[in-house]
Design an enzyme around this catalytic site. Structure first.
Site, PDB file in Angstrom:
ATOM      1  N   CYS B  47       0.824  -1.216   0.000  1.00 61.47           N
ATOM      2  CA  CYS B  47       0.000   0.000   0.000  1.00 61.47           C
ATOM      3  C   CYS B  47       0.853   1.260   0.000  1.00 61.47           C
ATOM      4  O   CYS B  47       0.370   2.334  -0.291  1.00 61.47           O
ATOM      5  CB  CYS B  47      -1.014  -0.002   1.135  1.00 61.47           C
ATOM      6  SG  CYS B  47      -0.491  -0.838   2.588  1.00 61.47           S
ATOM      7  N   HIS B  92      18.753   0.673  -3.472  1.00 62.98           N
ATOM      8  CA  HIS B  92      17.377   0.984  -3.103  1.00 62.98           C
ATOM      9  C   HIS B  92      16.654  -0.261  -2.599  1.00 62.98           C
ATOM     10  O   HIS B  92      16.005  -0.236  -1.551  1.00 62.98           O
ATOM     11  CB  HIS B  92      16.638   1.587  -4.297  1.00 62.98           C
ATOM     12  CG  HIS B  92      15.220   1.952  -3.972  1.00 62.98           C
ATOM     13  ND1 HIS B  92      14.869   3.147  -3.389  1.00 62.98           N
ATOM     14  CD2 HIS B  92      14.069   1.251  -4.119  1.00 62.98           C
ATOM     15  CE1 HIS B  92      13.562   3.177  -3.184  1.00 62.98           C
ATOM     16  NE2 HIS B  92      13.041   2.035  -3.624  1.00 62.98           N
ATOM     17  N   GLU B 107       9.711  -1.510  10.284  1.00 66.32           N
ATOM     18  CA  GLU B 107       8.574  -2.439  10.365  1.00 66.32           C
ATOM     19  C   GLU B 107       8.937  -3.731   9.628  1.00 66.32           C
ATOM     20  O   GLU B 107       9.749  -3.728   8.698  1.00 66.32           O
ATOM     21  CB  GLU B 107       7.301  -1.782   9.813  1.00 66.32           C
ATOM     22  CG  GLU B 107       7.406  -1.245   8.391  1.00 66.32           C
ATOM     23  CD  GLU B 107       6.950  -2.239   7.352  1.00 66.32           C
ATOM     24  OE1 GLU B 107       6.325  -3.234   7.765  1.00 66.32           O
ATOM     25  OE2 GLU B 107       7.233  -2.036   6.171  1.00 66.32           O
ATOM     26  N   MET B 186      -7.481   8.060  25.021  1.00 68.66           N
ATOM     27  CA  MET B 186      -6.308   7.285  25.436  1.00 68.66           C
ATOM     28  C   MET B 186      -6.691   5.859  25.794  1.00 68.66           C
ATOM     29  O   MET B 186      -5.963   4.920  25.496  1.00 68.66           O
ATOM     30  CB  MET B 186      -5.633   7.955  26.650  1.00 68.66           C
ATOM     31  CG  MET B 186      -4.892   9.220  26.310  1.00 68.66           C
ATOM     32  SD  MET B 186      -3.633   8.941  25.050  1.00 68.66           S
ATOM     33  CE  MET B 186      -2.325   8.252  26.044  1.00 68.66           C
TER      34      MET B 186
END
Lengths: 278, 345
Positions: B47, B92, B107, B186
């Site tokens: 995405c 890259h 991630e 929260m």
């Protein structure tokens, strides 16, 4: 060859022990994998050495089927072997990698102790010729080695508890297993060892009273104190729901009593004596 | 033979363009690239990025490749896309696979995405010597960076630190129950993270019961009466306190009573309320751990500062692997042998 194999086993224990500490301070997963592998080699070499020793000992017909663990060397070597083997299995099943740094030092120390003592297997004294006696130290030392593993796990739990309680957890906190896992493992190891400990003490007691007419011996009393300590741990945990840090203190006190019984009582006991009379 | 790359990512393209590209099925994209006369190609589509890697012997085909991308986008692309050739394109890909180029740096999902992009291309018969080695090396470098540097460690937000601490206490959270006090923003955020970590049960206690019910419903949890909160402390493992109360709502006495029924199971309080919801003395009780917003935040700050050096390490790894691959490629072209390293680096 037997001594050589034992030295080899000791070398591998040392390497595994070094890697376990290395892993404590680095993030390299491969270190702990190698620790496990090398430890496996060490355990195998040790088993081979033990086998040869057995073979040599049994060459004398009257020694046949008795295990040569009635000397300090034999006892410590067997202790180191079973500690390392138990840890090898626990690590293989749970992959709690970092525990190596808490458990292996004890196996290493007792292997070192064995290395430092006289490896000659003395002939068996006449009163020692009994299968009860033969099984008795074997079973007890196996139980001790499981308890030594539990001690290492307990130590890790105390370190982890401190980390979490401090509110400033370091990297170590995130590498150690969780408090609950450590608590469970400590409990499971002790619960697994207690029946063996009981059996070993009962065998020794029965045999002592048959041979000497009394089981009132410093070593037997020490063993009873140890047994009560571990029984108290299980009882408090089961009955009162005492867990975590405090329950570890109880199990560690029992382990301290075990160490005293195993080593120090030798000097006080009339009948037991690895150090004093062989 | 060299590597060509065209693509658009969160760094270059706006969201609507990325969405448009993400909608193109990988098999269609590969077919189009093949039509345009490229033999070896891998399409990496997530995405946040859409990238086409091809191996090409003829020079100056970068613009042909770019026009393929423009077909997918349905419009000419200028600044929104990048077209790179040679070692820079290799670099890259290694940045991408190590997570350095991700929106959330470090991630881990990207590694799996690179792997499956390669698998798709391989199954379509679109990979060859260059792309095979390149993508296997990229995945290897990504794994290596994740295991040997701290780049992958979360702990850079209050919520992730709270979840990790809970895991340090209870291990796998799938056996743990969570009690949330309050139903504000929260509270919701913490609920989201804890549910994400797989807690067994989520309960919400709020003074205004309907608000608590609404929050509980959003996470398939259960709303409990505010007055029952003291009893709930007996069965919850993790308590997140974030009410707007101006004095502590959880007192030492309440926790002591709760402990009597817990059979030694630890209790973890995360107090993110301002002013605080849980009395400080609770932390002194055995098997009870109380972290305030301030405690969590100082752990986050510490991690952020040590992370900078971890990022440098990961960059070093990406760079090293890219250079190694370029060395291999050069050796291939010259017909020399070149051994790629495996295992420890």
């Amino acid at each position: 060859v037997e001594a050589l194999l034992f030295r080899l086993a000791f070398t591998f224990y040392t390497l595994a022990f070094g890697l376990a500490f290395g892993y404590l301070f680095s993030r390299k997963e491969s270190l702990s994998l190698w620790m496990w592998r090398l430890l496996g080699v060490g355990v195998a070499a040790h088993a081979a050495s033990f086998g040869l020793r057995l073979n040599a000992f049994w060459a004398t017909p009257e020694n046949r089927f008795f295990f040569p663990i009635h000397s300090m060397y034999g006892a410590l070597s067997w202790l180191a072997f079973s500690m390392a083997a138990v840890f090898w299995v626990v690590e293989g099943r749970h992959r709690l990698n970092i525990l190596g740094a808490f458990v292996l030092p004890w196996a290493w120390l007792s292997a070192l102790g064995a290395l430092g003592s006289d490896p000659v297997a003395p002939p068996l004294l006449n009163p020692l010729r009994s299968y009860w006696l033969d099984l008795h130290p074997m079973v007890l030392i196996a139980a001790y080695s499981v308890l030594a593993n539990a001690f290492g796990v307990g130590l890790a739990l105390l370190v982890q508890e401190r980390q979490v309680k401090s509110r400033k957890p370091s990297e170590l906190c995130f590498r150690l297993p969780s408090l609950e896992e450590l608590d469970q493992l400590n409990f499971r190891l002790i619960a697994a060892a207690l029946p063996w400990l009981t059996a070993g003490i009962v065998m020794g007691g029965l045999w002592a009273s048959r041979t000497w007419g009394t089981f009132l011996d410093a070593k037997v009393l020490g063993a009873l104190v140890t047994w009560l300590g571990y029984a108290a741990y299980l009882g408090l945990r089961y009955g009162r729901g005492m867990r975590g840090r405090r329950s570890v203190y109880v199990s560690m006190a029992a382990f301290a009593s075990l160490m005293v019984t195993f080593i120090a009582v030798d000097y006080l006991s009339r009948f037991h004596g690895y150090l004093t009379r062989g | 033979m060299q590597l060509l790359l065209v693509g658009a990512s969160h760094k270059s393209a706006p969201l609507d363009l990325r969405e448009k590209l993400a909608a193109v099925p990988a098999s269609d994209a590969l077919a189009k690239v093949k039509e345009a006369g490229f033999g070896e190609a891998v399409v990496l589509s997530t995405c946040n990025r859409f990238e086409v890697y091809v191996s090409e012997t003829a020079p100056d085909r970068l613009s042909d490749l770019k026009s393929v991308l423009e077909q997918f986008a349905g419009a000419p692309l200028n600044g929104e896309a990048y077209a790179i050739a040679g070692p820079a394109a290799v670099s890259h890909l290694f940045s991408v696979s190590t997570g350095l180029d991700s929106l959330v740096v470090g991630e881990g999902e990207i590694l799996g995405q690179v792997k499956s992009a390669y698998e798709t291309a391989r199954q379509a018969g679109m990979t060859g010597k260059l792309t095979n080695v390149l993508f296997q090396r990229a995945v290897f470098a990504g794994k290596h960076a994740r295991t040997t540097t701290g780049i992958a460690l979360g702990r850079t937000s209050v919520a992730t630190v709270a979840v990790e601490l809970a895991e340090r206490i209870f291990g796998d959270l799938s056996k743990s129950e969570v009690l949330i006090l309050g139903a504000g923003q929260m509270a919701e955020l913490s609920a989201k993270y804890l549910v994400g970590a797989g807690v067994r049960k989520l309960r919400v206690a709020n003074r205004t019961h309907s608000k608590g019910e609404a929050l509980a419903a959003r996470f398939k949890g259960e709303a409990v009466a505010w007055d029952a909160m003291a009893d709930e402390l007996g069965r919850a493992d993790v308590v997140v306190a974030s009410t707007g109360a101006d004095r502590p709502v959880v007192t030492v006495e309440m926790v002591k009573r709760a402990l009597a029924t817990r059979r030694g199971r630890p209790l973890f309080f995360i107090d993110i309320a301002m002013p605080r919801d849980v009395e400080e003395a609770v932390h002194k009780l055995d098997q009870v751990y109380l972290y305030s917003m301030k405690d969590l935040d100082s752990i986050v700050q510490e991690n952020l500062s040590s992370r900078a050096s971890e990022l440098d390490k990961a960059r070093g790894i990406a760079h090293e692997f890219a250079a190694e691959f370029c060395g291999w490629l050069e050796a291939q072209l010259a017909g020399r042998r070149f051994a790629l390293r495996h295992g420890e680096v």
